[in-house]
Design an enzyme around this catalytic site. Structure first.
Site, PDB file in Angstrom:
ATOM      1  N   ARG A 126     -13.495   7.582   8.810  1.00  0.00           N
ATOM      2  CA  ARG A 126     -13.577   8.869   9.519  1.00  0.00           C
ATOM      3  C   ARG A 126     -14.643   8.869  10.603  1.00  0.00           C
ATOM      4  O   ARG A 126     -14.591   9.660  11.532  1.00  0.00           O
ATOM      5  CB  ARG A 126     -13.771  10.017   8.531  1.00  0.00           C
ATOM      6  CG  ARG A 126     -12.516  10.291   7.709  1.00  0.00           C
ATOM      7  CD  ARG A 126     -12.728  11.429   6.722  1.00  0.00           C
ATOM      8  NE  ARG A 126     -13.549  11.052   5.607  1.00  0.00           N
ATOM      9  CZ  ARG A 126     -13.082  10.585   4.448  1.00  0.00           C
ATOM     10  NH1 ARG A 126     -11.795  10.458   4.254  1.00  0.00           N
ATOM     11  NH2 ARG A 126     -13.902  10.265   3.469  1.00  0.00           N
TER      12      ARG A 126
ATOM     13  N   GLU B  74     -21.086   9.548  -3.162  1.00  0.00           N
ATOM     14  CA  GLU B  74     -20.887  10.725  -4.011  1.00  0.00           C
ATOM     15  C   GLU B  74     -19.866  10.429  -5.107  1.00  0.00           C
ATOM     16  O   GLU B  74     -19.977  10.920  -6.216  1.00  0.00           O
ATOM     17  CB  GLU B  74     -20.434  11.906  -3.138  1.00  0.00           C
ATOM     18  CG  GLU B  74     -20.570  13.256  -3.831  1.00  0.00           C
ATOM     19  CD  GLU B  74     -19.966  14.390  -3.022  1.00  0.00           C
ATOM     20  OE1 GLU B  74     -19.429  14.133  -1.932  1.00  0.00           O
ATOM     21  OE2 GLU B  74     -20.025  15.522  -3.508  1.00  0.00           O
TER      22      GLU B  74
HETATM   23  P1  AMP Z   1     -22.372   9.833   1.035  1.00  0.00           P
HETATM   24  O1  AMP Z   1     -22.589   8.355   1.077  1.00  0.00           O
HETATM   25  O2  AMP Z   1     -22.454  10.399  -0.347  1.00  0.00           O
HETATM   26  O3  AMP Z   1     -23.252  10.563   2.014  1.00  0.00           O
HETATM   27  O4  AMP Z   1     -20.850  10.087   1.454  1.00  0.00           O
HETATM   28  C1  AMP Z   1     -20.500  10.135   2.776  1.00  0.00           C
HETATM   29  C2  AMP Z   1     -19.168   9.487   3.045  1.00  0.00           C
HETATM   30  O5  AMP Z   1     -18.166   9.873   2.090  1.00  0.00           O
HETATM   31  C3  AMP Z   1     -18.638   9.921   4.395  1.00  0.00           C
HETATM   32  O6  AMP Z   1     -18.005   8.799   4.987  1.00  0.00           O
HETATM   33  C4  AMP Z   1     -17.672  11.018   4.094  1.00  0.00           C
HETATM   34  O7  AMP Z   1     -16.531  10.902   4.894  1.00  0.00           O
HETATM   35  C5  AMP Z   1     -17.303  10.844   2.632  1.00  0.00           C
HETATM   36  N1  AMP Z   1     -17.510  12.061   1.819  1.00  0.00           N
HETATM   37  C6  AMP Z   1     -18.340  12.201   0.766  1.00  0.00           C
HETATM   38  N2  AMP Z   1     -18.281  13.416   0.226  1.00  0.00           N
HETATM   39  C7  AMP Z   1     -17.392  14.105   0.958  1.00  0.00           C
HETATM   40  C8  AMP Z   1     -16.910  15.452   0.925  1.00  0.00           C
HETATM   41  N3  AMP Z   1     -17.321  16.323  -0.003  1.00  0.00           N
HETATM   42  N4  AMP Z   1     -16.029  15.823   1.868  1.00  0.00           N
HETATM   43  C9  AMP Z   1     -15.606  14.940   2.815  1.00  0.00           C
HETATM   44  N5  AMP Z   1     -16.023  13.670   2.900  1.00  0.00           N
HETATM   45  C10 AMP Z   1     -16.901  13.238   1.984  1.00  0.00           C
END
Ligand code: AMP
Length: 177
Positions: free
Chosen positions: A64, A101
């Site tokens: 994305r 996450e």
């Molecule tokens: P993080 O490493 O936890 O900051 O997760 C970020 C990555 O996971 C990004 O590439 C986002 O596209 C995707 N992502 C994580 N959580 C979400 C969410 N609640 N909604 C959309 N995309 C998410």
């Protein structure tokens, strides 16, 4: 940045409960990308943040982050560098693993994609826990560019993802959930 316009963009982001796993409120930015006015507002806002910073490369995180990253690179007159999942890049790579996450993952970048002359913006669509971007930041930093900035379209305040980055790194996000 025009806060009122960015609130409009935020209002067209679609929330999908329990995707891809139960408990996650997934922010679907495709509804903002497909809206011509929202896309223009996001593009202008990102470009405004980095216009005078001498940026030479925008690194986009698969998948994305490729959308906004490529748009931003074009606007800044910079090059675009993809940061990809393992096994996708054809030439010699360096890689890093991280937790996010939901689950764990690994990212790779071409070894020759960044040089010590570069000023880099790393871009992703959304900041959740920060695990993905921290891994990307450490990977890019290990290539010794002059400067590294971090940019997101949006961030999830409750997860405090901003706290994972060293205090001297400039982190920007267009709007917050
Ligand atoms: P993080 O490493 O936890 O900051 O997760 C970020 C990555 O996971 C990004 O590439 C986002 O596209 C995707 N992502 C994580 N959580 C979400 C969410 N609640 N909604 C959309 N995309 C998410």
């Amino acid at each position: 940045m025009n806060k009122q316009q960015l609130e409009k963009v935020k209002s067209v982001v679609r929330n999908i409960p329990d995707f891809p796993v139960p408990g996650i409120q997934f922010k679907d930015l495709t509804t903002a990308f497909k809206d011509p006015e929202a896309l223009q507002i996001m593009t202008d806002a990102m470009a405004d943040l980095y216009r005078d910073k001498g940026v030479t490369r925008v690194v986009g995180i698969e998948a994305r982050g490729f959308i906004g990253g490529a748009i931003l690179a074009t606007r800044l007159g910079a090059g675009f560098v993809p940061l990809r999942k393992p096994g996708k890049l054809p030439a010699e790579v360096i890689q890093k693993s991280y937790t996010k996450e939901y689950g764990t993952d690994t990212i790779e970048i071409h070894k020759d994609a960044i040089t010590p002359d570069d000023i880099v913006v790393i871009h992703d669509d959304l900041l959740a826990t920060g695990g993905t971007m921290l891994a990307a930041y450490e990977l890019v930093k290990s290539m010794n560019p002059k400067k590294v900035y971090i940019n997101f379209i949006c961030d999830l305040a409750d997860l405090h993802g901003r706290d994972v980055f060293p205090p001297d790194v400039e982190v920007t996000s267009l709007f917050t959930f």
